[in-house]
Each structure stands twice: as structure tokens, then as C-alpha cells.
Design a protein around this motif. Structure first.
Motif, PDB file in Angstrom:
ATOM      1  N   UNK A 176       0.823  -1.205   0.000  1.00 35.38           N
ATOM      2  CA  UNK A 176       0.000   0.000   0.000  1.00 35.38           C
ATOM      3  C   UNK A 176       0.855   1.252   0.000  1.00 35.38           C
ATOM      4  N   UNK A 177       0.431   2.249  -0.783  1.00 36.04           N
ATOM      5  CA  UNK A 177       1.073   3.559  -0.759  1.00 36.04           C
ATOM      6  C   UNK A 177       0.105   4.653  -0.326  1.00 36.04           C
ATOM      7  N   UNK A 178      -1.140   4.281  -0.010  1.00 34.40           N
ATOM      8  CA  UNK A 178      -2.107   5.280   0.445  1.00 34.40           C
ATOM      9  C   UNK A 178      -3.065   4.659   1.431  1.00 34.40           C
ATOM     10  N   UNK A 179      -3.569   5.493   2.334  1.00 34.75           N
ATOM     11  CA  UNK A 179      -4.627   5.088   3.248  1.00 34.75           C
ATOM     12  C   UNK A 179      -5.654   6.206   3.295  1.00 34.75           C
ATOM     13  N   UNK A 180      -6.907   5.838   3.173  1.00 33.34           N
ATOM     14  CA  UNK A 180      -8.008   6.805   3.167  1.00 33.34           C
ATOM     15  C   UNK A 180      -7.809   7.913   2.137  1.00 33.34           C
TER      16      UNK A 180
END
Length: 411
Positions: A218-222
Motif C-alpha cells: 500500500x502507498x495510500x490510506x483513506x
């Protein structure tokens, strides 16, 4: 180019996430007092502070390395935990306080045909996936174990739920070409051991699990880039499993031809082989296995311990639940010590690995003390036990939790 691409790629060559080193060494000047986690085995007050890089007000469990807990009221606002209130847990304090995204590389090596060195720009061009998943520390709620066990004395807030965006680990492994004798994949990040001779933090997954199409880089959250303290620039996401496997600042992937026998798999993060990982305190020389899948949990979030509420015909009660590594099937509420249970209304289903909101209207018979309990059952029929487990690591608590309040005619 979408908003996230523009955010990441426009300054990609020099992008850095800066974190003041001083903020890691002392409680920030913005400390907002103390919170009482009501831990039974010893001191339970913790500072509240809002001065950590990329973070709002958090419960400070430890400074060096940072262990920051999410206050329970945050979970009542939304099933998705805001990035600036998402819990933080590092094993070693030797991790970068800045990362140059342009220079960053992810190594893929070991039992592969084509060793890789992948930059962020390459990852951003790969097919993307998004998944809602709870990230929960193996020792969440450890401070409630009786008798007390060593380790961070968390309340219930060493967890968070996010929409994770990234690429399938399987797709990256396929680019490298996994050899037929591969049996496991080991992961490590940019953090290093603080003590000379101590083992670097590494975790491993069986090859079939690593390639199941759900494990993600993952490179982003939300919808935003990962905060530095939550693993910028990339981290591993292992849906349905405890966060010990969710390696932050992921920088090294090694495909192995034998099970990982290093410290963090062979010695640490292991649980008894007994049902529920439960043993009698003081038991010695019991067999263990690495911790893995999460178990169902549920929490009352609309009311806090000891709160006074006004007497009325009915009282709204709400909270969150997770099904472990399965979907939430139902949540029930009790106000009589578990003798009877009433159904609750479930909120939107964001996927099997996500928190799910629940709400109910509880009839009130009159003033006086009231203890509320929530119980989750997942779609495999696995529910929460009434009795709390015990093991010497304080892992995998999943029993029904209670919140005691006071119903007052004059409140």
C-alpha cells in the motif's frame, strides 16, 4: 492523472516526509493532560498529546520508539479511522525521520528469476487495488490482562481501519518470477535495530498466502499518502491478520526456499496452541505457533466508562465490530451481564476485513448502575467468549468487553 497521482508524482524526485527528531524524544509541548485507561493491573493514566508528526491528539504509551494509541471516541465518529488519529507502533526507534521518495527503492530478491529494484513511480504505474481492512496490534488491550503481562499496556485503541490503496503483492512477485521451490516470503523495512546485535524486525508469510491476491503493498490510506509514522512511503497490508505482519516502510522482499527461522518468526509473536491461545497463568513449556489471523471483537464507542446518562425510556447505544478474518454477521447487546441479548442494527458493509458500525435502542427501567456488553459473531459462526483469555505475551484478546455507566434521573 488523478488527485493522488498528482500529489505523489509532481514532486516525486525530491518529496520528503519530515519528522522532527525532537518530537520522538519527549512528550510534545502540546500535551493535553492525562487519560485514564482503567487498566486493572497497575498505573493506567497516560498523557494525551497532539504534537507528533502528522498526528492529532493521541494517547502516548511510549516515546522512544513511538507507541501512540487512538482514543476510543475517535472510533465513534466513523468506521474509517482518520490518518492523523491512527495508532502507531514501532519495534525499534532507529527508523528514518525523512524519506526521499524519488530515491527510494523496493528490493525483491531470493528465490526469483529476476531480482528487482522498484521505485515508487513504477509502483504507481501498476494496476491498483483498494481494500478496507482493520490494522490491529497483536497486543491490543494487553493492559486489561489479569494478571498483568510485560509489554506495552495498551487500552483498546491499538487498532484502526482504513481504505488501503496499492498494488497486489502477487503482481510484484510475478514480475520477479517466483521459483518453484519457494515456500515463504520474508519482509523488512527501513527501520534498524537500536541495540547492537539485536535482530532486524522481519516477518514472513507462506508463499500461497503472499500470493493470494489480497496481500497488498500500500502507498495510500483513506485516499492520502501514508503518514511517516504509519509507514511512508509503502507498507505491507495483510488483511485479517494482526499488524505484526504489516511491515512499515517496506524496503526488502526476500523469497525463501524454507520457512523463516529468524527471531521474529521463530521466537517472537507466538501464541499457545491451545483453543483461543488461552493458558493458565504460570504455565511453562507449552507449544506455540506464530500468531496470525485476528478474532472477532466488538466495542461500545458511544459511551465511556463511568459516564452518567439521563433516565429516559430508551437510550441509543452504538459501537464498532470486526469479524477477525471474516465478515461481521451480527452484533448483540446485553445490559444484564450476558443473561439476555438483543439484536443491533448493522451499518453499511465495507468488506469482510473492515470495521462495521452497529446501533441499538436500549430500554431503561430506571436509574442506577448499568453494565453494557457487545458481542460479535462472524459469518463463520465464530463469536466472542465471555471469559477473557490469558497468555504471557498478552496477545489476541477477543472476549466480550463491558462498559459500566450510571443512569441518573437528574443527569
Amino acid at each position: 492523472m488523478d488527485r493522488f497521482d498528482a500529489m505523489m508524482t509532481a514532486p516525486l524526485g525530491r518529496r520528503q516526509m519530515l519528522a522532527g527528531t525532537a518530537a520522538m524524544l519527549a512528550v510534545p509541548a502540546g500535551a493535553q493532560g492525562l487519560v485514564d485507561l482503567r487498566l486493572p493491573g497497575g498505573p493506567s493514566q497516560r498523557p494525551l498529546a497532539g504534537g507528533f508528526p502528522g498526528k492529532g491528539e493521541m494517547i502516548v504509551q511510549r516515546i522512544h520508539p513511538p507507541l501512540l494509541e487512538t482514543p476510543m471516541e475517535v472510533f465513534d465518529s466513523d468506521v474509517f479511522t482518520p490518518n492523523d488519529r491512527f495508532f502507531v507502533r514501532w519495534h525499534w526507534s532507529d527508523f528514518p525521520t525523512s524519506v526521499d521518495a524519488g530515491a527510494f527503492r523496493l528490493a525483491v530478491r531470493g528465490r526469483v528469476r529476476r531480482p528487482l529494484s522498484i521505485g515508487l513511480s513504477q509502483l504507481l504505474r501498476m494496476p491498483r487495488v483498494e481494500l478496507a481492512a482493520v490494522n490491529q496490534c497483536s497486543g491490543n488491550s494487553r493492559g486489561l490482562f489479569e494478571p498483568r503481562v510485560p509489554g506495552a499496556q495498551w487500552g483498546h485503541g491499538a487498532m484502526g481501519n482504513a481504505r488501503w490503496t496499492g498494488v497486489r503483492l502477487r503482481d510484484v512477485l510475478d514480475q520477479a518470477g517466483v521459483l518453484s521451490d519457494a515456500v515463504a516470503v520474508r519482509f523488512a523495512g527501513l527501520d534498524g535495530a537500536t541495540v547492537e546485535g539485536a535482530p532486524r524486525f522481519e516477518k514472513a508469510l507462506a508463499i500461497d498466502h503472499a500470493r493470494d491476491g489480497e496481500v497488498m503493498i500500500a502507498f495510500a490510506m483513506n485516499g492520502e499518502q501514508l503518514p511517516l509514522l504509519n509507514g511512508f512511503p509503502i507498507r505491507l497490508v495483510v488483511p485479517g491478520w494482526y499488524s505484526t505482519y504489516w511491515i512499515k516502510m517496506l524496503s526488502d522482499i526476500e523469497v525463501l526456499s524454507a520457512p523463516d527461522d529468524r527471531y521474529w518468526m521463530a521466537k517472537a509473536y507466538r501464541i499457545p496452541t491451545t483453543p483461543g491461545a488461552d493458558i493458565v497463568p504460570g504455565t511453562k513449556d507449552f507449544p506455540t505457533v506464530p500468531i496470525g489471523r485476528m478474532v472477532p471483537r466488538s466495542f461500545v464507542t458511544s459511551l465511556r466508562e463511568g459516564q452518567a446518562v439521563p433516565l429516559r425510556p430508551t437510550m441509543p447505544v452504538g459501537g464498532i465490530a470486526l469479524g477477525g478474518d471474516r465478515s461481521v454477521a451480527r452484533v448483540e447487546l446485553s445490559a444484564d451481564g450476558g443473561r439476555s441479548w438483543q439484536p443491533t442494527r448493522l451499518g453499511p458493509d465495507h468488506g469482510r476485513y473492515s470495521f462495521r458500525r452497529w446501533d441499538a435502542e436500549l430500554p431503561l427501567a430506571g436509574p442506577g448502575p448499568l453494565t453494557l456488553m457487545a458481542r460479535c459473531t462472524n459469518d463463520a459462526g465464530e463469536g466472542q467468549p465471555m471469559k477473557a483469555i490469558w497468555n504471557p505475551s498478552g496477545f489476541m484478546r477477543g472476549n466480550v468487553e463491558a462498559v459500566s455507566i450510571e443512569v441518573r434521573a437528574d443527569a
